[in-house]
Design a protein around this motif. Structure first.
Motif, PDB file in Angstrom:
ATOM      1  N   PRO A 128      26.623 -51.467 -17.088  1.00  0.00           N
ATOM      2  CA  PRO A 128      26.344 -51.738 -18.501  1.00  0.00           C
ATOM      3  C   PRO A 128      24.919 -52.234 -18.719  1.00  0.00           C
ATOM      4  N   GLY A 129      24.427 -52.021 -19.936  1.00  0.00           N
ATOM      5  CA  GLY A 129      23.108 -52.560 -20.244  1.00  0.00           C
ATOM      6  C   GLY A 129      22.626 -52.128 -21.607  1.00  0.00           C
ATOM      7  N   SER A 130      21.415 -52.562 -21.932  1.00  0.00           N
ATOM      8  CA  SER A 130      20.802 -52.187 -23.205  1.00  0.00           C
ATOM      9  C   SER A 130      20.044 -50.862 -23.065  1.00  0.00           C
ATOM     10  N   PHE A 131      19.416 -50.656 -21.914  1.00  0.00           N
ATOM     11  CA  PHE A 131      18.683 -49.413 -21.622  1.00  0.00           C
ATOM     12  C   PHE A 131      17.736 -49.036 -22.765  1.00  0.00           C
ATOM     13  N   SER A 181      22.813 -58.314 -30.149  1.00  0.00           N
ATOM     14  CA  SER A 181      22.018 -59.111 -31.091  1.00  0.00           C
ATOM     15  C   SER A 181      20.521 -58.873 -30.855  1.00  0.00           C
ATOM     16  N   LYS A 182      20.230 -58.230 -29.696  1.00  0.00           N
ATOM     17  CA  LYS A 182      18.827 -57.918 -29.387  1.00  0.00           C
ATOM     18  C   LYS A 182      18.301 -56.878 -30.362  1.00  0.00           C
ATOM     19  N   LYS A 183      17.013 -56.988 -30.704  1.00  0.00           N
ATOM     20  CA  LYS A 183      16.423 -55.960 -31.551  1.00  0.00           C
ATOM     21  C   LYS A 183      15.890 -54.861 -30.620  1.00  0.00           C
ATOM     22  N   SER A 186      31.168 -51.610 -27.473  1.00  0.00           N
ATOM     23  CA  SER A 186      30.855 -52.786 -28.276  1.00  0.00           C
ATOM     24  C   SER A 186      31.924 -53.814 -27.951  1.00  0.00           C
ATOM     25  N   GLY A 187      31.670 -55.049 -28.286  1.00  0.00           N
ATOM     26  CA  GLY A 187      32.650 -56.091 -27.953  1.00  0.00           C
ATOM     27  C   GLY A 187      32.484 -56.534 -26.517  1.00  0.00           C
ATOM     28  N   LEU A 188      33.550 -57.107 -25.977  1.00  0.00           N
ATOM     29  CA  LEU A 188      33.464 -57.653 -24.618  1.00  0.00           C
ATOM     30  C   LEU A 188      33.517 -56.549 -23.568  1.00  0.00           C
ATOM     31  N   LEU A 189      32.629 -56.674 -22.596  1.00  0.00           N
ATOM     32  CA  LEU A 189      32.575 -55.691 -21.515  1.00  0.00           C
ATOM     33  C   LEU A 189      33.905 -55.628 -20.760  1.00  0.00           C
ATOM     34  N   VAL A 190      34.494 -56.778 -20.493  1.00  0.00           N
ATOM     35  CA  VAL A 190      35.752 -56.772 -19.709  1.00  0.00           C
ATOM     36  C   VAL A 190      36.881 -56.076 -20.464  1.00  0.00           C
ATOM     37  N   ILE A 233      28.662 -52.977 -12.121  1.00  0.00           N
ATOM     38  CA  ILE A 233      27.454 -52.922 -11.292  1.00  0.00           C
ATOM     39  C   ILE A 233      26.302 -53.563 -12.057  1.00  0.00           C
ATOM     40  N   ARG A 234      25.568 -54.454 -11.407  1.00  0.00           N
ATOM     41  CA  ARG A 234      24.343 -54.998 -12.003  1.00  0.00           C
ATOM     42  C   ARG A 234      23.255 -55.004 -10.938  1.00  0.00           C
ATOM     43  N   GLY A 235      22.031 -54.800 -11.378  1.00  0.00           N
ATOM     44  CA  GLY A 235      20.904 -54.815 -10.455  1.00  0.00           C
ATOM     45  C   GLY A 235      20.252 -56.192 -10.443  1.00  0.00           C
TER      46      GLY A 235
HETATM   47  O1  PNS Z   1      20.555 -54.770 -20.141  1.00  0.00           O
HETATM   48  P1  PNS Z   1      21.067 -56.115 -20.533  1.00  0.00           P
HETATM   49  O2  PNS Z   1      20.661 -56.418 -21.963  1.00  0.00           O
HETATM   50  O3  PNS Z   1      20.653 -57.191 -19.571  1.00  0.00           O
HETATM   51  O4  PNS Z   1      22.663 -56.019 -20.498  1.00  0.00           O
HETATM   52  C1  PNS Z   1      23.461 -57.113 -20.882  1.00  0.00           C
HETATM   53  C2  PNS Z   1      24.943 -56.695 -21.047  1.00  0.00           C
HETATM   54  C3  PNS Z   1      25.061 -55.524 -21.996  1.00  0.00           C
HETATM   55  C4  PNS Z   1      25.502 -56.298 -19.690  1.00  0.00           C
HETATM   56  C5  PNS Z   1      25.722 -57.947 -21.576  1.00  0.00           C
HETATM   57  O5  PNS Z   1      25.045 -58.472 -22.661  1.00  0.00           O
HETATM   58  C6  PNS Z   1      27.149 -57.618 -21.979  1.00  0.00           C
HETATM   59  O6  PNS Z   1      27.979 -57.317 -21.154  1.00  0.00           O
HETATM   60  N1  PNS Z   1      27.413 -57.676 -23.299  1.00  0.00           N
HETATM   61  C7  PNS Z   1      28.713 -57.354 -23.855  1.00  0.00           C
HETATM   62  C8  PNS Z   1      29.379 -58.578 -24.463  1.00  0.00           C
HETATM   63  C9  PNS Z   1      30.047 -59.392 -23.398  1.00  0.00           C
HETATM   64  O7  PNS Z   1      30.948 -58.955 -22.719  1.00  0.00           O
HETATM   65  N2  PNS Z   1      29.546 -60.633 -23.238  1.00  0.00           N
HETATM   66  C10 PNS Z   1      30.041 -61.563 -22.239  1.00  0.00           C
HETATM   67  C11 PNS Z   1      29.273 -61.417 -20.949  1.00  0.00           C
HETATM   68  S1  PNS Z   1      29.552 -62.829 -20.002  1.00  0.00           S
END
Ligand code: PNS
Length: 158
Positions: free
Chosen positions: A8-11, A41-43, A71-75, A87-89
């Motif tokens: 996941p990410g903003s890309f 919330s990022k622009k 959108s919403g929570l990643l989990v 996966i995160r770098g």
């Molecule tokens: O590329 P980024 O902006 O560092 O990615 C951040 C991202 C998208 C992985 C993170 O903000 C996210 O997962 N947002 C979704 C909302 C969420 O689940 N928030 C709780 C994370 S602890």
């Protein structure tokens, strides 16, 4: 069982550092979802359609990778789509504190989803979307920093 992982990410935009993580992560799972957050919330500089287009163009040779938005929570997205690993770098120690906090919070919210960190290749350890945008804004050379389509979009934007 199919092992599905998510990156996941903003890309905003995808960089060659992201692409390197995508290629390496795609070898560790059956299917990799590159997930673009749409309600951040990022622009962002690019619309999510533009961000998706840039990623799709860059991963066109990878059979087990697809691009989605969430959108919403990643989990929650992970649970709904049978994703077992995030996966995160990690580029440097400075990334670690935020990444650890996110991984621990995601684990608290959903115990069945693991976070796996891949360390950035040293040649990309200085790279970020923000720094690439700054270089592009001042007409610096970004050809070796981002995939081809992202380079075109950046040149057009500035
Ligand atoms: O590329 P980024 O902006 O560092 O990615 C951040 C991202 C998208 C992985 C993170 O903000 C996210 O997962 N947002 C979704 C909302 C969420 O689940 N928030 C709780 C994370 S602890």
């Amino acid at each position: 069982m199919t092992n599905i992982a998510i990156y996941p990410g903003s890309f905003d935009p995808i960089t060659n550092g992201h692409l390197d993580i995508i290629r390496r992560a795609s070898k560790l799972c059956d299917k990799l979802i590159v997930a673009v957050l749409v309600n951040s919330s990022k622009k962002n500089l690019f619309t999510f359609d533009e961000r998706i287009h840039m990623i799709e163009d860059a991963i066109s040779d990878l059979d087990n990778v697809c691009v989605k938005t969430f959108s919403g929570l990643l989990v929650d997205y992970c649970t709904q789509n049978n994703v077992s690993a995030i996966i995160r770098g990690l580029r440097a120690v400075s990334d670690f504190e935020y990444e650890l906090q996110m991984a621990q919070m995601n684990r608290k919210l959903e115990d069945n989803v693991e976070t796996i960190f891949l360390t950035a290749s040293t040649k990309y350890s200085f790279l970020s979307s923000s720094i690439v945008k700054e270089i592009a804004r001042y007409k610096g050379n970004i050809e070796e920093l981002v995939p081809k389509k992202a380079c075109e979009y950046l040149v057009e934007k500035f």
